[in-house]
Scaffold this active site. Structure first.
Site, short mmCIF file in Angstrom:
data_model
loop_
_atom_site.label_atom_id
_atom_site.label_comp_id
_atom_site.label_asym_id
_atom_site.label_seq_id
_atom_site.Cartn_x
_atom_site.Cartn_y
_atom_site.Cartn_z
N THR A 14 0.99 -1.23 -0.30
CA THR A 14 -0.03 0.08 -0.19
C THR A 14 0.95 1.07 -0.31
O THR A 14 0.19 2.91 -0.02
CB THR A 14 -0.94 0.05 1.40
OG1 THR A 14 -0.16 0.27 2.55
CG2 THR A 14 -2.04 -1.04 0.72
N ALA A 16 3.67 3.75 -1.86
CA ALA A 16 4.25 4.51 -3.12
C ALA A 16 4.86 3.61 -3.31
O ALA A 16 4.67 3.48 -4.99
CB ALA A 16 5.28 6.07 -2.84
N ARG A 42 -2.72 -2.18 10.09
CA ARG A 42 -4.00 -0.87 9.50
C ARG A 42 -4.15 -1.08 7.64
O ARG A 42 -5.00 -0.35 7.89
CB ARG A 42 -3.35 0.14 9.80
CG ARG A 42 -2.58 1.06 9.31
CD ARG A 42 -1.55 1.91 10.25
NE ARG A 42 -0.08 1.77 10.01
CZ ARG A 42 0.44 2.40 8.51
NH1 ARG A 42 -0.19 2.74 7.29
NH2 ARG A 42 2.11 2.51 8.68
N SER A 43 -4.12 -1.70 7.01
CA SER A 43 -4.04 -1.91 5.72
C SER A 43 -4.90 -2.85 5.06
O SER A 43 -5.04 -3.26 4.69
CB SER A 43 -3.11 -1.46 4.27
OG SER A 43 -2.22 -0.38 4.82
N CYS A 131 17.89 4.91 -5.05
CA CYS A 131 17.10 5.31 -6.19
C CYS A 131 18.38 6.21 -6.96
O CYS A 131 18.76 5.88 -8.09
CB CYS A 131 15.78 6.21 -5.94
SG CYS A 131 16.43 7.36 -4.63
N GLN A 158 16.15 15.43 -6.20
CA GLN A 158 15.00 14.59 -5.81
C GLN A 158 13.91 15.13 -5.00
O GLN A 158 14.25 15.41 -4.52
CB GLN A 158 16.02 13.73 -4.33
CG GLN A 158 17.28 13.12 -4.65
CD GLN A 158 18.27 12.30 -3.67
OE1 GLN A 158 19.38 12.39 -3.94
NE2 GLN A 158 17.02 11.64 -3.55
N GLU A 211 23.27 10.52 5.17
CA GLU A 211 23.39 9.04 5.01
C GLU A 211 22.75 8.39 3.43
O GLU A 211 23.54 7.60 2.80
CB GLU A 211 22.24 8.57 5.62
CG GLU A 211 22.35 8.05 6.94
CD GLU A 211 21.22 7.37 7.32
OE1 GLU A 211 21.50 6.77 8.97
OE2 GLU A 211 20.11 7.72 7.47
N ARG A 237 16.88 17.63 -1.91
CA ARG A 237 15.42 17.34 -2.12
C ARG A 237 15.10 18.49 -2.49
O ARG A 237 15.22 20.02 -2.68
CB ARG A 237 14.43 17.39 -0.74
CG ARG A 237 13.43 17.42 -0.89
CD ARG A 237 13.30 15.50 -1.50
NE ARG A 237 13.63 14.22 -0.86
CZ ARG A 237 13.69 12.64 -0.90
NH1 ARG A 237 13.46 12.79 -1.82
NH2 ARG A 237 14.37 12.06 0.38
N HIS A 244 14.42 11.85 -10.52
CA HIS A 244 15.93 12.92 -9.73
C HIS A 244 16.30 13.41 -10.63
O HIS A 244 16.70 12.29 -11.73
CB HIS A 244 16.27 11.31 -8.97
CG HIS A 244 15.43 11.22 -7.68
ND1 HIS A 244 14.57 11.65 -6.63
CD2 HIS A 244 15.83 10.14 -6.85
CE1 HIS A 244 14.10 11.15 -5.95
NE2 HIS A 244 15.12 10.63 -5.74
N ASN A 317 11.62 7.75 -10.00
CA ASN A 317 12.46 7.70 -8.60
C ASN A 317 11.90 6.26 -8.32
O ASN A 317 12.63 5.72 -7.27
CB ASN A 317 13.00 8.83 -7.87
CG ASN A 317 11.96 9.27 -7.88
OD1 ASN A 317 11.53 9.90 -8.31
ND2 ASN A 317 11.20 9.62 -6.29
#
Lengths: 339, 339
Positions: A14, A16, A42-43, A131, A158, A211, A237, A244, A317
């Site tokens: 569920t 993306a 919960r999904s 990615c 990104q 990271e 970002r 990207h 991406n």
């Protein structure tokens, strides 16, 4: 056809990327015998469409992998850490989109166009790279093979979809609030992303890098199987939904002409050369969105250093950078009789 | 005070940068005796506020510069090419924001924090550098002086205000259209700028670089008076209103520590170090907007090359990158008795 088909599970269906994995399996015609959609409790109750039908989401449990042959994971590092070994022990080929196992020396880290030989037969975990790394190594592989690469300086632009559904909503909500003269809300990102950009993806580390930046260093070395390749990344970002972009500056080990690079990239799998600046032809994220190819343009020599080369690399991406690469790993294993 | 004050003209006063030049003259308390606002015929009838009063815009003509001592030009290259020499011949110190005269060997190209010694006494043309170049050289100057710089690889994230008022409106209109589910219109930029980015600023040249990229190469060399410094630029437009960001990677001639760079930059004029990643402290365009300082953060060593250093540099492109730098040139000439 009589082609073999597989029991497939998508973990994190569920999210993306998980959602897109299901669509990519369908679009690319992967031979799925049965598809299980797994997610957190919960999904449960949700369904996803697949080949005209509706598949219910089931709760991910320790016994979810009985009979499953291929499990595509995209539910975050902690879920992968717990459940990927369970799935592998149950006999699955696990293709994991999280960063949990990428640097594990026993886990192949694979981009099919670049290092398919790292894939081995049988159950176990295969890591899908970050990615930003995937699209860069796809674009650099033909050059690496032709003349070698000494050093890479990369700056990324990104898209918010890399963070997930809630980040997509955050950008949309911030923009709508600003259009209506309201104060934008920040819940996912530490800074406003609408009409702004920030050099902060992933946590900051002791050495001053994030990271995300160190993933580009370490994963590139592992994928090229070259601990000596120099990589310096700045990951940023930007207020873009999908796609990207990367400004990639490299030093090759031997000279190569722009024409030769274009020729090599034109023949390379997964790459589309979009490089005719005179006709305003260069890659942009809006054009890359929804495609599995990595678009490369702005290819030019960098005369400021010996054997310098600059280019602009754009890909979707969450497709090539995540879902499609995972499915392509499965396709490659199938083609090589490793499944 | 008995301080001398000057007859000042702003050419292109109704444009984004010209308008801001008037505000910056007021904000910084530049000693203006009389301010003339010059623009094309179609702006006649407009007025701009200045120190509580209203100044009418007059049509720019060949005889507009009688009695004017300082003329700040920001009306585009063709207006500068025609009228800057006329103003200089009439006895003006012309500070020109266009690119028309920047590479003219007889014209000083000045960033006050970097090369004030290039300023000379008397009437004549002084060129204001390109916005992307200004903030980069301000950030690099202390490092250049301390250890020398061999090579720069820079990638920019440039705000639409650099293109002018109509580009600001284009981004706003595109975003509003998209929020309302309508098709965005493109008039200023060749590609949609909302939720997109493109590596295309200025025309493309034979060598594969854009005009903007070559400005960063050539202007940096002229400002540092160093024809050997290597510069490779990728300049990219992003959906940000105000504030250019730059990922700057350099190779210094001698080693220098991150701590020493921070120390040097903390003491440097026009620079503010914003570099405490652990506390989410790094420069972003939203924070730079409206300020005259160049913000520098993400300072870290680049171990992929000898004496490598990476940083993130952000400034308000129409303030420090244009209007404020022009006014600061006038201030510097005043302080050095060159006016």
């Amino acid at each position: 056809m009589g082609e073999k088909s597989y029991q497939v599970a998508v973990v994190g269906a569920t999210g993306a990327v998980g959602n897109l994995m299901v669509r990519v399996l369908e679009e690319r015609g992967f031979p799925v015998k049965d598809l299980r959609l797994l997610a957190s409790f919960r999904s449960v109750g949700k369904t996803l469409s697949y080949k005209g039908g509706c598949i219910p989401v089931e709760e991910l449990k320790e016994d979810s992998f009985k009979g499953v042959e291929i499990a595509l994971f995209s539910a975050g590092g902690s879920v992968s850490k717990k459940f990927a070994p369970i799935a592998a022990a149950a006999g699955c080929v696990v293709i994991d989109n999280s960063s949990a196992f990428r640097m594990d020396p026993n886990v192949p880290l694979v981009v099919p166009e670049v290092n398919p030989d790292a894939l081995v037969k049988g159950p176990g975990i295969i890591a899908n790279p970050n990615c930003s790394t995937i699209q860069m190594v796809v674009a650099l592989k033909p050059i690496y093979d032709a003349v070698g690469i000494k050093r890479i300086v990369v700056t990324t632009f990104q898209a918010v979809s890399g963070t997930g559904k809630r980040a997509i909503e955050e950008l949309r909500n911030q923009v709508e609030a600003l259009v209506q003269g309201k104060e934008p809300k920040m819940e996912i990102y530490p800074r406003q992303i609408a009409f702004n950009c920030f050099p902060h993806i992933g946590a900051f580390l002791e050495n001053g890098y994030t990271e995300e930046e160190m993933k580009m260093v370490n994963e590139t070395r592992k994928i090229f199987n070259d601990p000596n390749i120099g990589v310096c990344a700045t990951t940023v970002r930007v207020p873009v939904y999908y796609g990207h972009s990367e400004a990639v500056n490299i030093e090759t080990k031997a000279p190569i002409s722009v024409e030769r690079v274009r020729e090599l990239l034109s023949q390379a799998p997964g790459v589309r050369v979009v490089d005719d600046p005179a006709n305003l032809c260069y890659p942009v994220p809006l054009d890359a969105a929804g495609k599995d190819e990595t678009l490369v343009g702005r290819i030019r020599l960098d005369p400021s250093v010996e054997n310098g080369l600059a280019m602009w690399v754009v890909a979707d991406n969450i497709r090539k950078g995540a879902a499609s690469n995972a499915v392509q790993i499965a396709e490659t294993m199938m083609a090589r009789n490793l499944l």
